[in-house]
Design a protein around this motif. Sequence first.
Motif, PDB file in Angstrom:
ATOM      1  N   THR A 112      28.039  50.830  46.430  1.00  0.00           N
ATOM      2  CA  THR A 112      29.097  50.587  45.437  1.00  0.00           C
ATOM      3  C   THR A 112      28.485  50.115  44.119  1.00  0.00           C
ATOM      4  O   THR A 112      28.944  50.487  43.046  1.00  0.00           O
ATOM      5  N   GLU A 194      25.843  37.796  49.416  1.00  0.00           N
ATOM      6  CA  GLU A 194      27.053  36.977  49.452  1.00  0.00           C
ATOM      7  C   GLU A 194      26.855  35.722  50.293  1.00  0.00           C
ATOM      8  O   GLU A 194      27.365  34.667  49.980  1.00  0.00           O
ATOM      9  N   ILE A 212      32.812  33.895  36.809  1.00  0.00           N
ATOM     10  CA  ILE A 212      34.074  34.595  36.575  1.00  0.00           C
ATOM     11  C   ILE A 212      35.188  33.571  36.755  1.00  0.00           C
ATOM     12  O   ILE A 212      35.335  33.018  37.840  1.00  0.00           O
ATOM     13  N   ALA A 218      40.381  31.404  46.422  1.00  0.00           N
ATOM     14  CA  ALA A 218      39.316  32.089  47.158  1.00  0.00           C
ATOM     15  C   ALA A 218      37.982  31.411  46.856  1.00  0.00           C
ATOM     16  O   ALA A 218      37.751  30.958  45.743  1.00  0.00           O
ATOM     17  N   GLU A 219      37.112  31.355  47.849  1.00  0.00           N
ATOM     18  CA  GLU A 219      35.834  30.675  47.653  1.00  0.00           C
ATOM     19  C   GLU A 219      34.850  31.492  46.843  1.00  0.00           C
ATOM     20  O   GLU A 219      33.952  30.963  46.206  1.00  0.00           O
ATOM     21  N   SER A 220      34.988  32.806  46.908  1.00  0.00           N
ATOM     22  CA  SER A 220      34.020  33.657  46.223  1.00  0.00           C
ATOM     23  C   SER A 220      34.627  35.047  46.072  1.00  0.00           C
ATOM     24  O   SER A 220      35.714  35.325  46.560  1.00  0.00           O
ATOM     25  N   LEU A 221      33.889  35.890  45.379  1.00  0.00           N
ATOM     26  CA  LEU A 221      34.264  37.300  45.273  1.00  0.00           C
ATOM     27  C   LEU A 221      33.181  38.116  45.956  1.00  0.00           C
ATOM     28  O   LEU A 221      32.029  37.696  46.046  1.00  0.00           O
ATOM     29  N   ASN A 222      33.530  39.288  46.404  1.00  0.00           N
ATOM     30  CA  ASN A 222      32.563  40.240  46.937  1.00  0.00           C
ATOM     31  C   ASN A 222      31.490  40.517  45.875  1.00  0.00           C
ATOM     32  O   ASN A 222      31.782  40.562  44.680  1.00  0.00           O
ATOM     33  N   ALA A 224      29.779  43.162  44.977  1.00  0.00           N
ATOM     34  CA  ALA A 224      29.951  44.346  44.127  1.00  0.00           C
ATOM     35  C   ALA A 224      31.087  44.137  43.136  1.00  0.00           C
ATOM     36  O   ALA A 224      31.008  44.570  41.972  1.00  0.00           O
ATOM     37  N   VAL A 225      32.138  43.457  43.568  1.00  0.00           N
ATOM     38  CA  VAL A 225      33.264  43.152  42.680  1.00  0.00           C
ATOM     39  C   VAL A 225      32.780  42.269  41.526  1.00  0.00           C
ATOM     40  O   VAL A 225      33.095  42.521  40.354  1.00  0.00           O
ATOM     41  N   ALA A 228      30.726  44.255  39.062  1.00  0.00           N
ATOM     42  CA  ALA A 228      31.549  45.139  38.232  1.00  0.00           C
ATOM     43  C   ALA A 228      32.199  44.365  37.095  1.00  0.00           C
ATOM     44  O   ALA A 228      32.259  44.839  35.952  1.00  0.00           O
ATOM     45  N   ILE A 229      32.680  43.164  37.396  1.00  0.00           N
ATOM     46  CA  ILE A 229      33.332  42.360  36.356  1.00  0.00           C
ATOM     47  C   ILE A 229      32.311  41.952  35.294  1.00  0.00           C
ATOM     48  O   ILE A 229      32.589  41.993  34.097  1.00  0.00           O
TER      49      ILE A 229
ATOM     50  N   THR B 112      39.640  43.188  50.689  1.00  0.00           N
ATOM     51  CA  THR B 112      38.969  42.759  49.461  1.00  0.00           C
ATOM     52  C   THR B 112      39.991  42.500  48.355  1.00  0.00           C
ATOM     53  O   THR B 112      39.840  41.569  47.564  1.00  0.00           O
ATOM     54  N   ARG B 115      41.511  39.151  48.725  1.00  0.00           N
ATOM     55  CA  ARG B 115      40.543  38.151  48.248  1.00  0.00           C
ATOM     56  C   ARG B 115      40.557  38.082  46.715  1.00  0.00           C
ATOM     57  O   ARG B 115      40.511  37.013  46.116  1.00  0.00           O
ATOM     58  N   ASP B 118      43.662  36.391  45.507  1.00  0.00           N
ATOM     59  CA  ASP B 118      43.516  34.952  45.742  1.00  0.00           C
ATOM     60  C   ASP B 118      42.642  34.322  44.661  1.00  0.00           C
ATOM     61  O   ASP B 118      42.975  33.282  44.086  1.00  0.00           O
ATOM     62  N   TRP B 119      41.524  34.960  44.344  1.00  0.00           N
ATOM     63  CA  TRP B 119      40.614  34.430  43.313  1.00  0.00           C
ATOM     64  C   TRP B 119      41.323  34.294  41.968  1.00  0.00           C
ATOM     65  O   TRP B 119      41.186  33.290  41.271  1.00  0.00           O
ATOM     66  N   SER B 146      41.476  34.754  52.676  1.00  0.00           N
ATOM     67  CA  SER B 146      42.564  34.875  51.702  1.00  0.00           C
ATOM     68  C   SER B 146      43.844  35.378  52.351  1.00  0.00           C
ATOM     69  O   SER B 146      44.940  35.143  51.838  1.00  0.00           O
ATOM     70  N   ARG B 149      46.238  32.708  52.554  1.00  0.00           N
ATOM     71  CA  ARG B 149      46.691  32.035  51.325  1.00  0.00           C
ATOM     72  C   ARG B 149      47.548  32.893  50.416  1.00  0.00           C
ATOM     73  O   ARG B 149      48.301  32.372  49.587  1.00  0.00           O
ATOM     74  N   VAL B 225      37.301  47.463  43.238  1.00  0.00           N
ATOM     75  CA  VAL B 225      36.531  47.137  42.038  1.00  0.00           C
ATOM     76  C   VAL B 225      37.421  47.295  40.798  1.00  0.00           C
ATOM     77  O   VAL B 225      37.456  46.430  39.918  1.00  0.00           O
ATOM     78  N   ALA B 228      39.933  44.482  40.563  1.00  0.00           N
ATOM     79  CA  ALA B 228      39.320  43.224  40.128  1.00  0.00           C
ATOM     80  C   ALA B 228      39.118  43.205  38.621  1.00  0.00           C
ATOM     81  O   ALA B 228      39.348  42.188  37.959  1.00  0.00           O
ATOM     82  N   ILE B 229      38.695  44.324  38.061  1.00  0.00           N
ATOM     83  CA  ILE B 229      38.464  44.378  36.615  1.00  0.00           C
ATOM     84  C   ILE B 229      39.795  44.239  35.871  1.00  0.00           C
ATOM     85  O   ILE B 229      39.890  43.542  34.861  1.00  0.00           O
ATOM     86  N   ASP B 232      40.760  40.532  36.052  1.00  0.00           N
ATOM     87  CA  ASP B 232      39.938  39.719  35.150  1.00  0.00           C
ATOM     88  C   ASP B 232      40.420  39.869  33.712  1.00  0.00           C
ATOM     89  O   ASP B 232      40.458  38.908  32.951  1.00  0.00           O
TER      90      ASP B 232
END
Lengths: 240, 240
Positions: A112, A194, A212, A218-222, A224-225, A228-229, B112, B115, B118-119, B146, B149, B225, B228-229, B232
Amino acid sequence: MITRAELQLLRSLSDKRHREELGLFAVEGEKIVAELLAAGHPFEKIYGTGAWKGKKTHEIAEQEMARASHFPTPSPVLAVGRIRRDALSPGELDSGLTLALDGVQDPGNVGTMLRIADWFGIDRVILSPECADLHSQKVIQASMGSFARVRAVVTALGAALAGIRAPIIGCALEGRDVHRIAGIADAVIVIGSEGRGLSGEVGRLLAYSVTIPRRGAAESLNAAVAAAIVCDNLRRGASG
Amino acid sequence: MITRAELQLLRSLSDKRHREELGLFAVEGEKIVAELLAAGHPFEKIYGTGAWKGKKTHEIAEQEMARASHFPTPSPVLAVGRIRRDALSPGELDSGLTLALDGVQDPGNVGTMLRIADWFGIDRVILSPECADLHSQKVIQASMGSFARVRAVVTALGAALAGIRAPIIGCALEGRDVHRIAGIADAVIVIGSEGRGLSGEVGRLLAYSVTIPRRGAAESLNAAVAAAIVCDNLRRGASG
């Protein structure tokens, strides 16, 4: 008709050690092989059954494909390519944008990220030897053809990154706001695993980290996500 | 010690049809069960072997777990929860941010996106019935906790989205620059399947589409992906 030895060779390419020894890799599946061919990837051999309507160099029977294939349900095409062992040129990381993967072991994430690098026109991807194997079926498949287009170099990151002129930027839960990096033209963005984050060797080379902004729980993001951001934000300056 | 009927029931929960009939789902794995417990998810039952050190309601032997488990290599914990069949409140989609998944069949992508929601503190996720099952192991696992939540509602999107006051925004290869949507507070962002895009019914309801500026040659981005963008960029206004 292909020999028994050739079938065994093809089948052995599902294993990284055999790929390394032979300098070859195999990729199966109509969609991914078609995408790689469309991207101009120079395969050594393309084995296809009668059901495969694309380019082929060897017509083989379905029963032979079943024996060569790494899949429980074989696809009608299996393509064999030569492993790329590109090296970085001196000073290459000083300019342009580099995505550096530090121990990213999930092959779906690695693939990805090749696709993301391709979308955002990132100049190159460098991978630590601990990453998922660049020449595995899963990485190539997740890259959706970007494997054929993105310059990707496997290299020890500590040595490759030491002393370069471009800033080395991490991606972490604490750091500068990623919304403020628009338009940086030369940088190495490091993405860690991760579970374990960055290796100590690479962590010590960071100029700074970006984060970000989070609004939820959420504790974290993937990985690859997150990559990308970061890429979208870096490319923002260029698009206005 | 648990009965043979109970073991069979647990095992049957790997199948969506059985989950629906029984109104129950099962999730296995130390990491994900610990995350869901930490998020306060109200499980009905938690079966653990001696190796599971977290909360449990039933101690079971490893051999029993091997028979209940959906995995070739069973984990020391299997938790059973009640399927949530939440419905949307009248007017709920008029305010706040909604992520709407239209036929996203890959369970990793669905998890994903939970998640990601959630983030970024997205108010809710709505899923068409064609999406990967919200209560499947793969979706819950990819959500990394997530699932417990994020408000998630499975609903026919055409009916749910018709006539709402918030703009319905698609994500496509052609559209307004995603860099110009900062600070929109009320909207539904629709994400389609990577292969087939949006359903016609939903496509007709769009106010407009946004696109992520591309600099390279990849044909598309992974659905999660892209989501997520977009998130953001929506949340950018709030962070300055």
